[in-house]
Design a protein around this motif. Structure first.
Motif, PDB file in Angstrom:
ATOM      1  N   PHE A   1       0.857  -1.186   0.000  1.00  0.00           N
ATOM      2  CA  PHE A   1       0.000   0.000   0.000  1.00  0.00           C
ATOM      3  C   PHE A   1       0.901   1.247   0.000  1.00  0.00           C
ATOM      4  N   PRO A   2       0.656   2.217  -0.887  1.00  0.00           N
ATOM      5  CA  PRO A   2       1.583   3.344  -1.063  1.00  0.00           C
ATOM      6  C   PRO A   2       1.930   4.094   0.220  1.00  0.00           C
ATOM      7  N   GLN A   3       0.952   4.312   1.107  1.00  0.00           N
ATOM      8  CA  GLN A   3       1.237   5.066   2.330  1.00  0.00           C
ATOM      9  C   GLN A   3       2.156   4.290   3.281  1.00  0.00           C
ATOM     10  N   ASN A   4       2.119   2.970   3.256  1.00  0.00           N
ATOM     11  CA  ASN A   4       3.052   2.177   4.053  1.00  0.00           C
ATOM     12  C   ASN A   4       4.461   2.238   3.470  1.00  0.00           C
ATOM     13  N   ILE A   5       4.551   2.131   2.150  1.00  0.00           N
ATOM     14  CA  ILE A   5       5.862   2.191   1.489  1.00  0.00           C
ATOM     15  C   ILE A   5       6.499   3.566   1.684  1.00  0.00           C
ATOM     16  N   LEU A   6       5.673   4.614   1.628  1.00  0.00           N
ATOM     17  CA  LEU A   6       6.139   5.999   1.728  1.00  0.00           C
ATOM     18  C   LEU A   6       6.968   6.254   2.983  1.00  0.00           C
ATOM     19  N   VAL A   7       6.585   5.624   4.095  1.00  0.00           N
ATOM     20  CA  VAL A   7       7.261   5.867   5.376  1.00  0.00           C
ATOM     21  C   VAL A   7       8.303   4.787   5.663  1.00  0.00           C
ATOM     22  N   SER A   8       8.862   4.221   4.598  1.00  0.00           N
ATOM     23  CA  SER A   8       9.914   3.197   4.700  1.00  0.00           C
ATOM     24  C   SER A   8       9.371   1.890   5.264  1.00  0.00           C
ATOM     25  N   HIS A   9       8.173   1.542   4.845  1.00  0.00           N
ATOM     26  CA  HIS A   9       7.553   0.250   5.152  1.00  0.00           C
ATOM     27  C   HIS A   9       7.137   0.147   6.617  1.00  0.00           C
ATOM     28  N   GLY A  10       5.930   0.587   6.878  1.00  0.00           N
ATOM     29  CA  GLY A  10       5.368   0.538   8.227  1.00  0.00           C
ATOM     30  C   GLY A  10       4.346   1.635   8.396  1.00  0.00           C
ATOM     31  N   TYR A  11       4.342   2.222   9.590  1.00  0.00           N
ATOM     32  CA  TYR A  11       3.400   3.286   9.920  1.00  0.00           C
ATOM     33  C   TYR A  11       4.131   4.451  10.570  1.00  0.00           C
ATOM     34  N   ASP A  12       3.753   5.654  10.186  1.00  0.00           N
ATOM     35  CA  ASP A  12       4.199   6.883  10.853  1.00  0.00           C
ATOM     36  C   ASP A  12       3.107   7.921  10.628  1.00  0.00           C
ATOM     37  N   HIS A  13       1.874   7.534  10.950  1.00  0.00           N
ATOM     38  CA  HIS A  13       0.692   8.283  10.538  1.00  0.00           C
ATOM     39  C   HIS A  13      -0.169   8.689  11.731  1.00  0.00           C
ATOM     40  N   TYR A  14      -0.892   9.776  11.514  1.00  0.00           N
ATOM     41  CA  TYR A  14      -1.845  10.265  12.505  1.00  0.00           C
ATOM     42  C   TYR A  14      -3.199   9.609  12.253  1.00  0.00           C
ATOM     43  N   PHE A  15      -3.676   8.891  13.266  1.00  0.00           N
ATOM     44  CA  PHE A  15      -5.001   8.277  13.232  1.00  0.00           C
ATOM     45  C   PHE A  15      -5.952   9.155  14.048  1.00  0.00           C
ATOM     46  N   ILE A  16      -7.089   9.502  13.466  1.00  0.00           N
ATOM     47  CA  ILE A  16      -8.108  10.262  14.183  1.00  0.00           C
ATOM     48  C   ILE A  16      -8.933   9.257  14.986  1.00  0.00           C
ATOM     49  N   LEU A  17      -8.907   9.394  16.296  1.00  0.00           N
ATOM     50  CA  LEU A  17      -9.594   8.436  17.162  1.00  0.00           C
ATOM     51  C   LEU A  17     -11.098   8.712  17.184  1.00  0.00           C
ATOM     52  N   ASN A  18     -11.870   7.657  17.144  1.00  0.00           N
ATOM     53  CA  ASN A  18     -13.321   7.819  17.263  1.00  0.00           C
ATOM     54  C   ASN A  18     -13.660   8.316  18.665  1.00  0.00           C
ATOM     55  N   PRO A  19     -14.540   9.296  18.779  1.00  0.00           N
ATOM     56  CA  PRO A  19     -14.825   9.879  20.096  1.00  0.00           C
ATOM     57  C   PRO A  19     -15.577   8.911  21.006  1.00  0.00           C
ATOM     58  N   ASN A  20     -15.467   9.186  22.288  1.00  0.00           N
ATOM     59  CA  ASN A  20     -16.247   8.482  23.322  1.00  0.00           C
ATOM     60  C   ASN A  20     -15.952   6.985  23.375  1.00  0.00           C
ATOM     61  N   GLN A  21     -14.676   6.646  23.163  1.00  0.00           N
ATOM     62  CA  GLN A  21     -14.251   5.255  23.288  1.00  0.00           C
ATOM     63  C   GLN A  21     -13.643   5.042  24.670  1.00  0.00           C
ATOM     64  N   ALA A  22     -14.115   4.046  25.382  1.00  0.00           N
ATOM     65  CA  ALA A  22     -13.548   3.762  26.707  1.00  0.00           C
ATOM     66  C   ALA A  22     -12.099   3.303  26.576  1.00  0.00           C
ATOM     67  N   GLU A  23     -11.803   2.653  25.451  1.00  0.00           N
ATOM     68  CA  GLU A  23     -10.461   2.132  25.219  1.00  0.00           C
ATOM     69  C   GLU A  23     -10.107   2.432  23.772  1.00  0.00           C
ATOM     70  N   ALA A  24      -9.171   3.352  23.560  1.00  0.00           N
ATOM     71  CA  ALA A  24      -8.846   3.764  22.196  1.00  0.00           C
ATOM     72  C   ALA A  24      -7.986   2.731  21.477  1.00  0.00           C
TER      73      ALA A  24
END
Length: 345
Positions: free
Chosen positions: A237-260
């Motif tokens: 997936f291009p966004q994984n390859i872009l960051v040298s194979h993995g994750y370095d991304h901002y995830f927007i957390l769903n609100p009102n989760q007891a456990e994110a």
């Protein structure tokens, strides 16, 4: 419950918090750095689950931000500049043409004033730092307090408080690299992560947000039902390859989760859950971790740890529709992230 204070290199102090279950957390007053978190596995072997240097002296140069408090703004600021109310502010260029993690005068490289404390059920240390108006290019005199509290429920509570005399840009985080295998026994490929997030932020080739939010559906970024980190490391997936194979991304957390977020290492049985009142998290899988560093548990290599940098989004300085990093003058900043550790048998 107990707290031990130890003098270490450069007149820094190390505070080790221990609860009644022999979980312990060690924190330096320099950078507010978490050097160790020791928790049991399913066989009751107590091992370290964060990356830290073998020698504390090596934290003086800490380009990977191991365990540190990061600020004023955690993350990358496009063009090392931003505007507040038609006033432009220029910051240090410390990653190409951009500004990363507060720059050279960031909070990871200052000695914080430390005050240990203990109650019947908790032990902790409160760290305080005053950042002068104009420091690092940021407006406003900013008084910051970060409190680490260890409970008898094997929770590490991190409270962030601040107040500025001018409107400024600020979002704080802790940059610990977690590895639940214990003592770096294995990489994080097989760590199983569940995250309550429907969207993540697209990055360009300089790892700067494009302004687009992408749906996680049918991508390796969909952690809503859980998946292994290896899925993204091995992905085309291009966004994984872009960051040298993995994750370095901002995830927007769903609100009102007891456990994110929930992270599990199947072999050790260790589970870490994360609760926060921050709107999102950067998950960084150490794709760019410097290799060959002399860490407490061996030489570093890529994918030795995973960071969960709970924070607002620096993209909000240049794009609409993102969780803001602006802190209004005289309005208290009050954020909390709780890391809880348990075992599955």
């Amino acid at each position: 419950m107990q707290i031990e204070t130890q003098n270490t290199v450069n007149n820094w102090k190390l505070y080790t918090l221990t609860n009644q279950h022999n979980m312990s957390v060690s924190v330096l007053d320099y950078g507010g750095i978490i050097t160790e978190i020791n928790v049991p596995d399913r066989h009751n072997s107590i091992e370290n689950v964060v990356l830290g240097f073998k020698s504390h002296a090596d934290y003086k140069q800490n380009p990977n931000f191991l365990g540190a408090i990061v600020g004023r703004v955690a993350g990358r600021i496009q063009g090392a500049s931003f505007t507040i109310e038609d006033q432009s502010y220029s910051l240090e260029f410390n990653e190409g043409e951009n500004h990363l993690h507060g720059g050279a005068s960031g909070f990871h490289q200052v000695v914080w004033a430390a005050s240990p404390f203990q109650t019947k059920d908790t032990v902790g240390v409160t760290l305080t730092h005053t950042s002068a108006d104009g420091e690092g290019g940021y407006p406003g005199k900013l008084v910051v307090t970060v409190t680490y509290t260890l409970t008898n429920s094997n929770e590490l509570i991190v409270d962030y408080a601040a107040i500025s005399d001018q409107t400024t840009a600020m979002t704080l985080t802790n940059h610990s690299y977690f590895n639940l295998s214990g003592d770096m026994a294995r990489t994080i490929h097989d760590h199983h992560v569940t995250m309550a997030s429907d969207e993540f932020v697209e990055l360009d080739n300089a790892l700067i947000p494009t302004g687009n939010k992408l749906a996680v559906t049918n991508t390796p970024f969909d952690f809503r039902n859980g998946r292994k980190i290896a899925d993204g490391i091995d992905s085309t997936f291009p966004q994984n390859i872009l960051v040298s194979h993995g994750y370095d991304h901002y995830f927007i957390l769903n609100p009102n989760q007891a456990e994110a977020i929930r992270v599990k290492d199947e072999i050790s049985g260790r589970v870490m859950t994360i609760k926060t009142n921050q709107p999102g998290v950067v998950m960084y899988t150490a794709n760019g971790l410097t290799e060959g560093l002399e860490l407490a548990d061996g030489l570093s290599k890529r994918y030795d740890g995973v960071c969960f940098e709970t924070q607002a989004s620096p993209a909000s300085l240049h794009h609409v529709g993102f969780p803001t990093v602006l802190l209004e003058a005289h309005v208290p900043y009050d954020k909390q992230t709780v890391f809880s550790f348990s075992i599955v048998r």
